[in-house]
Design an enzyme around this catalytic site. Structure first.
Site, PDB file in Angstrom:
ATOM      1  N   ILE A  34       0.832  -1.211   0.000  1.00  0.00           N
ATOM      2  CA  ILE A  34       0.000   0.000   0.000  1.00  0.00           C
ATOM      3  C   ILE A  34       0.861   1.253   0.000  1.00  0.00           C
ATOM      4  O   ILE A  34       0.384   2.339  -0.321  1.00  0.00           O
ATOM      5  CB  ILE A  34      -0.992   0.046   1.189  1.00  0.00           C
ATOM      6  CG1 ILE A  34      -0.263  -0.214   2.524  1.00  0.00           C
ATOM      7  CG2 ILE A  34      -2.120  -0.960   1.001  1.00  0.00           C
ATOM      8  CD1 ILE A  34      -1.137   0.040   3.741  1.00  0.00           C
ATOM      9  N   SER A  87      11.322   4.894   2.268  1.00  0.00           N
ATOM     10  CA  SER A  87      12.706   4.787   1.796  1.00  0.00           C
ATOM     11  C   SER A  87      13.384   3.564   2.406  1.00  0.00           C
ATOM     12  O   SER A  87      14.414   3.126   1.937  1.00  0.00           O
ATOM     13  CB  SER A  87      13.466   6.056   2.168  1.00  0.00           C
ATOM     14  OG  SER A  87      13.462   6.218   3.569  1.00  0.00           O
ATOM     15  N   THR A 146       8.689  -1.483   2.562  1.00  0.00           N
ATOM     16  CA  THR A 146       7.419  -1.494   1.844  1.00  0.00           C
ATOM     17  C   THR A 146       6.355  -1.824   2.872  1.00  0.00           C
ATOM     18  O   THR A 146       6.583  -2.657   3.758  1.00  0.00           O
ATOM     19  CB  THR A 146       7.380  -2.620   0.791  1.00  0.00           C
ATOM     20  OG1 THR A 146       8.695  -2.813   0.303  1.00  0.00           O
ATOM     21  CG2 THR A 146       6.467  -2.257  -0.357  1.00  0.00           C
ATOM     22  N   ASP A 150      12.667  11.718  13.081  1.00  0.00           N
ATOM     23  CA  ASP A 150      12.136  11.729  11.715  1.00  0.00           C
ATOM     24  C   ASP A 150      10.701  12.249  11.713  1.00  0.00           C
ATOM     25  O   ASP A 150       9.823  11.700  11.055  1.00  0.00           O
ATOM     26  CB  ASP A 150      12.204  10.317  11.118  1.00  0.00           C
ATOM     27  CG  ASP A 150      12.173  10.318   9.588  1.00  0.00           C
ATOM     28  OD1 ASP A 150      12.289  11.414   8.983  1.00  0.00           O
ATOM     29  OD2 ASP A 150      12.021   9.234   8.996  1.00  0.00           O
TER      30      ASP A 150
END
Ligand SMILES: Nc1ncnc2c1ncn2[C@@H]1O[C@H](COP(=O)(O)OP(=O)(O)OP(=O)(O)O)[C@@H](O)[C@H]1O
Ligand SMILES: [Mn+2]
Ligand SMILES: [Mn+2]
Length: 664
Positions: A35, A39, A42, A149
């Protein structure tokens, strides 16, 4: 339900990750199509054996370093428990499949929501998001964890648009940070460049200056990213662009900046995304909070605890104000009394009702062209000798910024006319601060340059400038009378006016004309020189002049005020109920420019109310030497310091800025 967990066997293959509640080796699950692709992984749609639909994050594990990292991430995820964090339901940590299973969050991530769906949350909703995300980040920090992040792509949204902080790929215990060398951190694929270009830029824009400088990550670096993200929610645009759509925005970003350029601008020049504007309804305190949290100095940023506290206070005020606007009349009543007493602020509702019919900008244009019958004539601007071969020639760079501030309506206007009438060495800049409506300011912004051009063909610069002020005033009052007679103005006894400051550069001479309380200063060898004097009733000489003309000046509310209209200024364009005492005649200063002169700052009183000449110089000293950015910085600083008025700023650099000066 999944099988009950046996803590002795519920471990990863290495035995470093364990949990009493989260299964770490799932015997069976169903993996469907991907979906999303990050980076580092998956993400697939998947089903657990009990039928629950989940999101399976399958990291790329090309090296043993990556495998180590997987285990570190898993350990961390096992220890997390907070309603604002993406919930890990299970994992599989045995070869050949390494996988995290998360609760499925239906409504995409925040980046897609903002930039694909172009979602535009109301201010209270945005604040709600900020608080929930903030609380999750605060939980991490209080448990010694840095996220490292924070960005909208890592905020997931459920069906009801509640946010969940996700992606712990870079998260670390602070205590382990020291052992994670810069080397390691780089190999994590973040700022190495050339790796997923889109992800690169998409990540770079959230990175704090100290991270870009490869210094140690702290909680405050997360706070920085958080601030960039909150501003992004409010503006709806991708940072450093004015675009909503992410794909386009990234293309534009990459066209405008290489990775190095953006890094340099953020680190050395203090470049930040465009702060959301007050006009959008964002509370001033929220803007303050954002700019504080993305300060270059991590020590000046707030801690997440304080950020959340402040956000909650802002939310409370926001809700209170909304309820006041909805029901309370008593507030408006007091305002009405004050308005009548002071006579200054026409109710904006009234203003709108007739301003729709009349465009005062075009009235100004029209009127200034037909008053003199010389429109077909070619204008010769002043003796060539004045500007043909000046001893010193300033090199100009200019910019401006104007904001409504906390006022309901914008009554300031300004113009920038470099190379006036195509003359290379003649430049003119002006600011008009309207009162009792914006009509006079809008009219003057167009009329004054036109009158200056006319007078300039026959008179010297100084005299032409004086004439331009006076003619603009007469023309405006005539126009107002005409429109009144034509019954195109609905409001009885309406006497709009504006103060004005105009700077005219002819060769190496700077003329500044001023009527009212706008101000212009010159920075010469690092020190401010005033080019104007405020024409206000609190000035004894001006007060005496007005009283000599037979108009009363009284102490009212908080200061000396002129006539029944209770005007604070003693010179202006318009204000026909107070003419001729409140004259439009400007005071004009004349300055011979030399290489010592750095820049000119002009601004409406909204700026000078809260910033001294010295403040202005020192703020510019600390800002990247771009006139537009400096103007904006001054205006936002004034807003932060509580200016309640419209703010307009023009900055004209008079000599080239060296590379050294661009970096502070
Ligand atoms: N639990 C989930 N439910 C729904 N979508 C998810 C979930 N987890 C991840 N996604 C989707 O997958 C994307 C990538 O996930 P994640 O950020 O965890 O991967 P990543 O490889 O670490 O990405 P990057 O490091 O590039 O940000 C998310 O932005 C989101 O769109
Ligand atoms: Mn991610
Ligand atoms: Mn990641």
């Amino acid at each position: 339900m999944l099988a009950t967990i046996d803590p002795t066997t519920n471990k990863c293959i290495r035995g470093c990750c364990f949990s009493a509640t989260i299964p770490l080796a799932l015997p069976s699950y169903t993996l469907l199509g991907p979906i999303a692709r990050g980076s580092e992984s998956t993400v697939h749609e998947a089903y657990l054996s009990d039928g629950r639909r989940v999101a399976a994050k399958k990291p790329f594990l090309p090296t043993s370093d990556h495998l180590d990292k997987f285990h570190r991430e898993l350990q961390l995820l096992c220890s997390l428990d907070h309603p604002g964090l993406a919930k890990m339901l299970a994992a599989h940590a045995k070869p050949p499949n390494y996988m995290f299973f998360f609760e499925m969050y239906e409504s995409r991530n925040l980046a897609e929501k903002l930039h694909v769906e172009e979602w535009n949350p109301e201010i209270e909703c945005a604040l709600g998001l900020a608080i929930q995300i903030g609380e999750a980040l605060m939980y991490l920090h209080n448990n010694g964890i840095l996220h490292r992040d924070m960005k909208p792509a890592n905020i997931l949204l459920d069906r009801n648009l509640n946010p969940y902080v996700a992606d712990f790929g870079l998260a670390l215990y602070k205590k382990d940070l020291r052992s994670t060398s810069v080397e390691n951190w780089r190999s994590s694929g973040k700022p190495t460049g050339g790796f997923h270009k889109r992800n690169m830029v998409g990540t770079l824009i959230y990175m704090a200056p100290e991270i870009l400088k490869k210094e140690m990550h702290t909680e405050k670096s997360d706070v920085y990213s958080f601030a960039i993200m909150i501003n992004e929610i409010l503006t709806g645009v991708v940072p450093y662009t004015d675009l909503r759509a992410e794909a386009q925005a990234h293309t534009v970003l990459e066209m405008n900046y290489t990775e190095q350029q953006l890094t340099a601008a953020v680190v050395a020049e203090g470049l930040r995304p465009k702060l959301t504007e007050l006009e959008t309804g964002a509370p001033l305190n929220l803007l303050k909070l954002i700019s504080k949290c993305w300060d270059s100095d991590p020590l000046l940023r707030l801690s997440m605890d304080d950020v959340v506290k402040e956000l909650k206070t802002i939310m409370l005020i926001c809700k209170k104000e909304a309820s006041i606007n909805n029901h309370s009349c008593s507030f408006n009543d007091t305002n009405d009394i004050f308005d009548k007493k002071v006579g200054l602020h026409d109710k904006s509702v009234n203003l709108r009702s007739f301003q729709e019919d009349l465009n005062w900008y075009s009235q100004g244009e029209r009127k200034s062209n037909i008053t003199d019958h010389v429109t077909s004539q070619k204008y010769e601007m002043w003796p060539q000798s004045l500007h043909e071969h000046p001893i010193y020639k300033p090199k100009l760079a200019f910019g401006s910024f104007a904001t409504c501030g906390r006022r309901e309506s914008m009554e300031d206007t300004h113009f920038l006319l470099p190379e006036f009438c195509k003359e290379k060495d003649i430049h003119i800049f002006g600011i008009f601060d309207g009162h009792r409506g914006a009509a006079a300011a809008e009219f003057s912004a167009r009329a004054l340059p036109a009158f200056l051009q006319m007078s300039g063909s026959t008179k010297g610069p100084k005299q032409a400038l004086t004439e331009a002020f006076l003619k603009t005033d007469v023309a405006f009052r005539e126009e107002l009378a005409f429109q009144n007679n034509a019954k195109r103005i609905l409001q009885k006894n309406w006497h709009p006016g504006c103060t004005a400051v105009a700077a005219l550069i002819v060769g190496s001479i700077l003329f500044v004309g001023n009527a009212g309380d706008c101000r212009a200063i010159l920075c010469r060898s690092g020190h401010p020189c005033s080019l104007t004097k405020d024409h206000v009733a609190s000035d004894p000489a001006e007060r005496a002049r007005i009283m000599n003309e037979g108009i009363e000046v009284k102490w009212q509310v908080d200061t000396w005020r002129v006539g029944a209209a209770a005007l604070q200024v003693t010179r202006s364009i318009g204000d026909d109920d107070l003419k001729p005492a409140v004259t439009a005649e400007p005071e004009i200063s004349e300055t011979l420019l030399s290489s010592e002169d750095e820049y000119l700052v002009m601004a409406s009183d909204g700026l000078w109310d809260v910033l001294s000449n010295e403040d202005v110089i020192s703020i510019i000293r600390d800002t990247v030497k771009d006139p537009g950015m400096c103007s904006k910085r001054l205006a936002s600083e004034a807003a932060e310091r509580g200016s309640k008025d419209n703010i307009s700023v023009i900055i004209v650099f008079l000599r080239p800025v060296s590379t050294a000066e661009r970096i502070y």
